[in-house]
Design a protein around this motif. Structure first.
Motif, PDB file in Angstrom:
ATOM      1  N   ALA A 122       1.905  -6.209 -11.615  1.00 49.17           N
ATOM      2  CA  ALA A 122       0.335  -5.515 -11.372  1.00 49.17           C
ATOM      3  C   ALA A 122       0.503  -4.204 -11.741  1.00 49.17           C
ATOM      4  CB  ALA A 122      -0.107  -5.735  -9.997  1.00 49.17           C
ATOM      5  N   ASP A 123      -0.436  -3.546 -12.403  1.00 50.62           N
ATOM      6  CA  ASP A 123      -0.505  -2.138 -12.479  1.00 50.62           C
ATOM      7  C   ASP A 123      -2.013  -1.725 -12.321  1.00 50.62           C
ATOM      8  OD1 ASP A 123      -2.107  -1.777 -15.150  1.00 50.62           O
ATOM      9  OD2 ASP A 123      -0.938  -3.300 -15.681  1.00 50.62           O
ATOM     10  N   THR A 124      -1.940  -0.382 -11.473  1.00 50.24           N
ATOM     11  CA  THR A 124      -3.350   0.080 -11.051  1.00 50.24           C
ATOM     12  C   THR A 124      -3.008   1.670 -11.195  1.00 50.24           C
ATOM     13  OG1 THR A 124      -4.678   0.012  -9.328  1.00 50.24           O
ATOM     14  CG2 THR A 124      -2.613   0.244  -8.877  1.00 50.24           C
ATOM     15  N   LEU A 125      -4.236   2.218 -10.854  1.00 51.37           N
ATOM     16  CA  LEU A 125      -4.142   3.707 -10.654  1.00 51.37           C
ATOM     17  C   LEU A 125      -4.327   4.176  -9.490  1.00 51.37           C
ATOM     18  CD1 LEU A 125      -6.422   4.564 -13.974  1.00 51.37           C
ATOM     19  CD2 LEU A 125      -3.723   4.681 -13.761  1.00 51.37           C
ATOM     20  N   THR A 126      -3.811   5.466  -9.044  1.00 48.70           N
ATOM     21  CA  THR A 126      -4.091   5.754  -7.739  1.00 48.70           C
ATOM     22  C   THR A 126      -5.589   6.326  -7.559  1.00 48.70           C
ATOM     23  OG1 THR A 126      -3.105   8.147  -8.243  1.00 48.70           O
ATOM     24  CG2 THR A 126      -1.716   6.280  -7.265  1.00 48.70           C
ATOM     25  N   ALA A 127      -6.101   6.203  -6.370  1.00 55.89           N
ATOM     26  CA  ALA A 127      -7.568   6.713  -5.996  1.00 55.89           C
ATOM     27  C   ALA A 127      -7.436   8.187  -5.939  1.00 55.89           C
ATOM     28  CB  ALA A 127      -7.877   6.193  -4.782  1.00 55.89           C
ATOM     29  N   PHE A 169      -3.001   3.688  -3.343  1.00 57.74           N
ATOM     30  CA  PHE A 169      -2.862   2.557  -4.162  1.00 57.74           C
ATOM     31  C   PHE A 169      -2.880   1.532  -3.075  1.00 57.74           C
ATOM     32  CE2 PHE A 169       1.729   3.831  -4.091  1.00 57.74           C
ATOM     33  CZ  PHE A 169       2.146   2.583  -3.757  1.00 57.74           C
ATOM     34  N   HIS A 170      -3.154   0.158  -3.767  1.00 57.80           N
ATOM     35  CA  HIS A 170      -3.151  -0.991  -3.040  1.00 57.80           C
ATOM     36  C   HIS A 170      -3.047  -2.292  -4.154  1.00 57.80           C
ATOM     37  CE1 HIS A 170      -5.000  -4.803  -1.553  1.00 57.80           C
ATOM     38  NE2 HIS A 170      -4.365  -4.275  -0.481  1.00 57.80           N
ATOM     39  N   VAL A 171      -1.874  -3.068  -3.887  1.00 58.28           N
ATOM     40  CA  VAL A 171      -1.712  -4.090  -4.721  1.00 58.28           C
ATOM     41  C   VAL A 171      -1.624  -5.431  -4.008  1.00 58.28           C
ATOM     42  CG1 VAL A 171       0.011  -5.053  -6.053  1.00 58.28           C
ATOM     43  CG2 VAL A 171      -0.408  -2.625  -6.340  1.00 58.28           C
ATOM     44  N   THR A 219       1.016  -1.116  -0.053  1.00 61.28           N
ATOM     45  CA  THR A 219      -0.046  -0.070   0.074  1.00 61.28           C
ATOM     46  C   THR A 219       1.072   1.271  -0.118  1.00 61.28           C
ATOM     47  OG1 THR A 219      -0.148   0.233   2.375  1.00 61.28           O
ATOM     48  CG2 THR A 219      -1.628  -1.291   1.348  1.00 61.28           C
ATOM     49  N   GLY A 220       0.314   2.512  -0.308  1.00 59.38           N
ATOM     50  CA  GLY A 220       1.034   3.560  -0.441  1.00 59.38           C
ATOM     51  C   GLY A 220       0.229   4.715  -1.146  1.00 59.38           C
ATOM     52  N   SER A 221       0.955   5.788  -1.197  1.00 61.59           N
ATOM     53  CA  SER A 221       0.340   6.898  -1.929  1.00 61.59           C
ATOM     54  C   SER A 221       1.418   7.618  -2.705  1.00 61.59           C
ATOM     55  CB  SER A 221      -0.105   7.962  -0.890  1.00 61.59           C
ATOM     56  OG  SER A 221       0.915   8.521   0.065  1.00 61.59           O
ATOM     57  N   ALA A 262      -2.452   8.471 -10.815  1.00 63.21           N
ATOM     58  CA  ALA A 262      -1.103   8.151 -11.213  1.00 63.21           C
ATOM     59  C   ALA A 262      -1.129   6.756 -11.738  1.00 63.21           C
ATOM     60  CB  ALA A 262      -0.155   8.511 -10.344  1.00 63.21           C
ATOM     61  N   HIS A 263      -0.306   6.577 -12.607  1.00 63.89           N
ATOM     62  CA  HIS A 263      -0.145   4.959 -13.085  1.00 63.89           C
ATOM     63  C   HIS A 263       0.949   4.256 -12.207  1.00 63.89           C
ATOM     64  CE1 HIS A 263       1.067   1.850 -16.131  1.00 63.89           C
ATOM     65  NE2 HIS A 263       0.155   1.305 -15.407  1.00 63.89           N
ATOM     66  N   VAL A 264       0.615   3.176 -11.239  1.00 66.14           N
ATOM     67  CA  VAL A 264       1.415   2.536 -10.271  1.00 66.14           C
ATOM     68  C   VAL A 264       1.738   1.226 -11.020  1.00 66.14           C
ATOM     69  CG1 VAL A 264       1.791   1.682  -8.187  1.00 66.14           C
ATOM     70  CG2 VAL A 264       0.636   3.926  -8.577  1.00 66.14           C
ATOM     71  N   THR A 265       2.938   0.990 -11.461  1.00 60.30           N
ATOM     72  CA  THR A 265       3.161  -0.673 -11.763  1.00 60.30           C
ATOM     73  C   THR A 265       3.980  -1.318 -10.701  1.00 60.30           C
ATOM     74  OG1 THR A 265       5.163   0.347 -12.870  1.00 60.30           O
ATOM     75  CG2 THR A 265       3.003  -0.023 -13.864  1.00 60.30           C
ATOM     76  N   VAL A 266       3.892  -2.310 -10.315  1.00 56.75           N
ATOM     77  CA  VAL A 266       4.896  -3.291  -9.399  1.00 56.75           C
ATOM     78  C   VAL A 266       5.603  -4.444 -10.357  1.00 56.75           C
ATOM     79  CG1 VAL A 266       4.772  -5.013  -7.833  1.00 56.75           C
ATOM     80  CG2 VAL A 266       3.130  -3.218  -7.517  1.00 56.75           C
ATOM     81  N   VAL A 267       6.860  -4.445 -10.391  1.00 50.39           N
ATOM     82  CA  VAL A 267       7.715  -4.974 -11.345  1.00 50.39           C
ATOM     83  C   VAL A 267       8.533  -5.964 -10.366  1.00 50.39           C
ATOM     84  CG1 VAL A 267       9.481  -5.010 -12.992  1.00 50.39           C
ATOM     85  CG2 VAL A 267       8.025  -3.105 -12.908  1.00 50.39           C
ATOM     86  N   ASP A 268       8.575  -7.171 -11.061  1.00 52.30           N
ATOM     87  CA  ASP A 268       9.213  -8.359 -10.229  1.00 52.30           C
ATOM     88  C   ASP A 268      10.263  -8.938 -11.310  1.00 52.30           C
ATOM     89  OD1 ASP A 268      10.243 -10.168  -8.422  1.00 52.30           O
ATOM     90  OD2 ASP A 268       8.676 -11.624  -9.043  1.00 52.30           O
ATOM     91  N   ALA A 269      11.561  -8.916 -11.135  1.00 56.15           N
ATOM     92  CA  ALA A 269      12.451  -9.436 -11.883  1.00 56.15           C
ATOM     93  C   ALA A 269      12.259  -9.048 -13.342  1.00 56.15           C
ATOM     94  CB  ALA A 269      12.579 -10.899 -11.762  1.00 56.15           C
TER      95      ALA A 269
END
Length: 726
Positions: free
Chosen positions: A48-53, A58-60, A22-24, A36-43
């Motif tokens: 996952a990708d999402t947009l902030t509220a 945001f929450h992944v 989670t974060g902001s 804002a476009h938020v992506t979570v990258v692993d290796a």
């Protein structure tokens, strides 16, 4: 086979047991950045990708143990952080050299300007301070697609035409409170830029969200909010040519739970022509409090009192020495906002009142209008009048927004809202001792759906409007934006955008209820209607140091209300829906950062308009002519520099030839107004940390021209001042 199954099950268990991230996402000032476009990258693989509220959070779910989180938004620099489940992450997006804006007016929800598709111009607090324009009308002259016309000196009647539409086709709001008179009319002459944090202009019909009056666009003013724990005090004073004087004082402050801003300003000038003096007083206040987490209560107040002489068309004859226009406007509003997870709701009430008095109590001598070989065949006589107009507009509104975020189908924002407008008006003739009170109650229900993906953003809405004058109307709108190319290198973001919508405008009080036989009201009038379409491409270059945008538009305005042909014997006439006009063209705009602290901007508008249907006997409004006072070519440029202690800017406004009328029976008649160019210069210098000097020159090249025929503008004018900041 068994080892493989064990490995897969182990991975599944590891991911399933992974904690959520989670974060902001906030900007450099700490304000939340929605969408804002938020992506979570692993290796190297996007997990996952999402947009902030709307609050920037945001929450992944079940993020990998070793991963990176990246937040990005065009107009901002990207930010990254290592995944951390021990505490919410906070990613800060710094502004790009050419920044984007978070806007409200396009969707009635907070959104990045690039995602709402509509053509938008934003003047933020820095723009307002740098341009040193006391009057809002002069600020709006630089917006693409916009023509501002003042009947003479500052303080005179000032109208705004957007994309070839009429001057009453733009909805104007203050923190959500409608400021238009019933029927859309809005005189910009009395509105100052004091205590404004920003001004948003959205072009294109948007009655799907705002109902009546939003035919060619929406302009919304936002009052400044305090932010510093210690009271921020600003005092200004300046003077200049034509006995111009301006004083202002502002105090603001805030904590995480409450904020306030209070300002008082006075402006006075004699102008140049006899009986054209203008005096204005502005009082503005804003305050808000956090009642509970996610729950706020806010209130705004604004009062503007103005008095100006109205000497008439002094280019054609002697000035009227006692005609006067007095206007007192006041607005007050209160809003309640609450956010609970994915649900947001707000309830608002606004009150706008206006008292207007137009008087001419002394008969001035007759005169025969003349101008450069054009002369009227008979003398013009003065006549006395004393008319009063009192307007009251209540607005109550409730809006609810729900956000649904999905893994594969994007993010969806659903909006439902209802607006009630209670319009009250009293039209009085003080000399005749007569008055007429009228009222209308209008209700609008809007639904809007926003479908948001990382590079595609679609907004569709519809409004069902019930108006006491014309009955029921349905007005839809759709808008879409696509980031066809991402990145911020030599060739940056490519954004393709387009909108299509319809607009409606109720008749004015005069058009519906006037008892005068020479301009008799018609209670059976239909609304004026607009159909607008636009399509454009925005391109960024050189690491967001260059931005260009080209937008094509095609508008059609029908059922325009005008007076029918007068009776040849009695001269009696009545209002009817008898007009049809089309306007199409293009808006070009660009910004470039030339060096550190040095930037330039330019805008150009081509408006190809034509009157298709008209019953007017005046050749200025004949079929086949271009729309009245709307030039085919117009543009603006600005060069601005900001240093450590000093700032300076040079701006120009250019207007081409346009259809006009002398309105004075000149022979041969004047049916066109020549183009003009006017320049202005601004500068400021910080003498100390608390003391700054300011200077401004209007009409730098001392150009001689008339915005409408008969009303010459002021020659070169200088203002200098002092600002104190504690």
């Amino acid at each position: 086979m068994l080892p493989v199954l064990v490995s897969v099950l182990s991975l599944f268990v590891a991911v399933s047991n992974s904690p959520d991230i989670t974060g902001s996402v906030v900007d450099a000032s700490g304000r939340p950045v929605p969408r804002a476009h938020v992506t979570v990258v692993d290796a190297g693989v996007v997990y996952a990708d999402t947009l902030t509220a709307v609050d920037g959070t945001f929450h992944v779910a079940s993020a990998p143990a070793q991963c990176q989180v990246e937040a990005s938004l065009p107009g901002f620099t990207s930010a990254t952080a290592a995944c951390d489940t021990s505490a919410p992450l906070r990613l800060t997006l710094q502004l790009a050299p050419i920044a984007d804006n978070i806007v409200v007016s396009a969707t009635r929800t907070e959104a990045p300007a690039g995602q709402v598709a509509a053509a938008i111009t934003v003047f933020d607090a820095a723009d307002i301070a740098r341009r040193q324009q006391p009057l809002l009308a002069d600020l709006l002259r630089d917006a693409p697609g916009t023509m501002v016309v003042t009947t003479g000196s500052p303080g005179s009647v000032t109208s705004m035409f957007v994309r070839g539409g009429e001057s009453n086709y733009t909805k104007v709001l203050l923190d959500g409170i409608p400021l238009n008179e019933p029927g859309g009319a809005f005189n910009l002459s009395n509105v100052t830029t004091d205590n404004l944090d920003r001004v948003e202009m959205v072009r294109g019909a948007n009655s799907a969200l705002y109902g009546s009056d939003a035919m060619t666009g929406v302009v919304q003013l936002f009052t400044r909010r305090g932010s510093t724990a210690k009271p921020d005090v600003q005092i200004g004073a300046e003077g200049g040519t034509f006995s111009t004087g301006r004083v202002s004082a502002t105090v603001s402050g805030g904590t995480p739970r409450a904020d306030y801003s209070v300002a008082v300003a006075g402006l006075t000038t004699d102008n140049e022509v006899p009986n054209s003096a203008f005096d204005n007083l502005t009082v503005s206040a804003s305050g808000g409090a956090t009642l509970a987490p996610g729950t706020t209560l806010r209130s705004v107040f604004r009062l503007e009192r103005g008095t100006t002489g109205t000497p008439g068309q002094t280019a054609f004859g002697r000035p009227d020495l006692d005609a006067l226009f007095e206007r007192h406007d006041g607005q007050w509003g209160v809003s309640f906002d609450q956010t609970r997870g994915a649900l947001h709701q707000s309830a608002n009430y606004g009150l706008a009142v206006s008292h207007q008095a137009s008087t001419d109590l002394i008969v001035d001598p007759d005169y025969t209008p003349s101008y450069q070989g054009h002369t009227a065949p008979f003398p013009f006589s003065d006549f006395t009048y004393d008319s009063r107009t009192d307007l009251t507009r209540h607005r109550a509104s409730y809006q609810i927004d729900g956000t649904i975020a999905t893994a594969r189908a994007g993010t969806h924002v659903e909006t439902a809202l209802v607006d009630w407008d209670g319009e009250r008006a009293t039209l009085a003739d003080a000399m005749a001792g007569t008055s007429q009170a009228v009222s209308r109650n209008n209700v609008g229900l809007s639904f809007q759906h926003q479908a948001l993906w990382s590079r595609v953003f679609v907004t569709a809405g519809v409004r069902f409007e019930h108006n006491a004058s014309f009955g029921d109307a349905t007005v839809p709108r759709i808008a879409a934006a696509w980031y066809a190319h991402a990145g911020n290198g030599a060739v940056g973001v490519t954004r393709i955008h387009g909108t299509a919508g319809t607009g409606i405008k109720e008749p004015t009080v005069l058009q519906s209820f006037s008892p005068n036989p020479y301009f008799m009201g018609n209670p059976n009038l239909e609304p004026e209607r607009a159909r607008t379409v636009d399509f454009g491409v925005e391109q960024r270059f050189a690491g967001d140091r260059v931005r260009v945008d080209a937008t094509w538009f095609d508008n059609r305005y029908r059922d325009i209300i005008s007076l029918g042909d007068p009776d040849p014997v009695t001269f009696a006439s009545q209002y009817f829906n008898i007009g049809l006009t089309r306007a199409r063209g293009a808006e070009l705009s660009g910004d470039v950062v030339l060096a550190r602290g040095l930037r330039a901007g330019a805008a150009y508008t081509l408006t190809d308009s034509e009157i298709l249907e008209s019953t007017s006997s005046s050749p200025a409004f004949a079929e086949g002519r271009s729309a009245f006072r709307r030039p085919r070519h117009a543009g603006s440029v600005e060069l601005a520099w900001t240093g450590g202690r000093a700032a300076a800017s040079l701006n120009g406004v250019f207007v081409g030839q346009r259809s006009d009328s002398d309105l004075s029976a000149l022979e041969p008649p004047l049916l066109f107004n020549e183009g003009y160019a006017t320049w202005g210069a601004r500068a400021s210098f910080a003498v100390t940390r608390n003391v700054s000097l300011t200077g401004a020159i209007d009409n730098l090249t001392d150009s001689h021209y008339m915005e409408p025929l008969g009303y010459p503008v002021l020659p070169r004018a200088f203002r200098g001042g002092l600002r104190l900041h504690f």
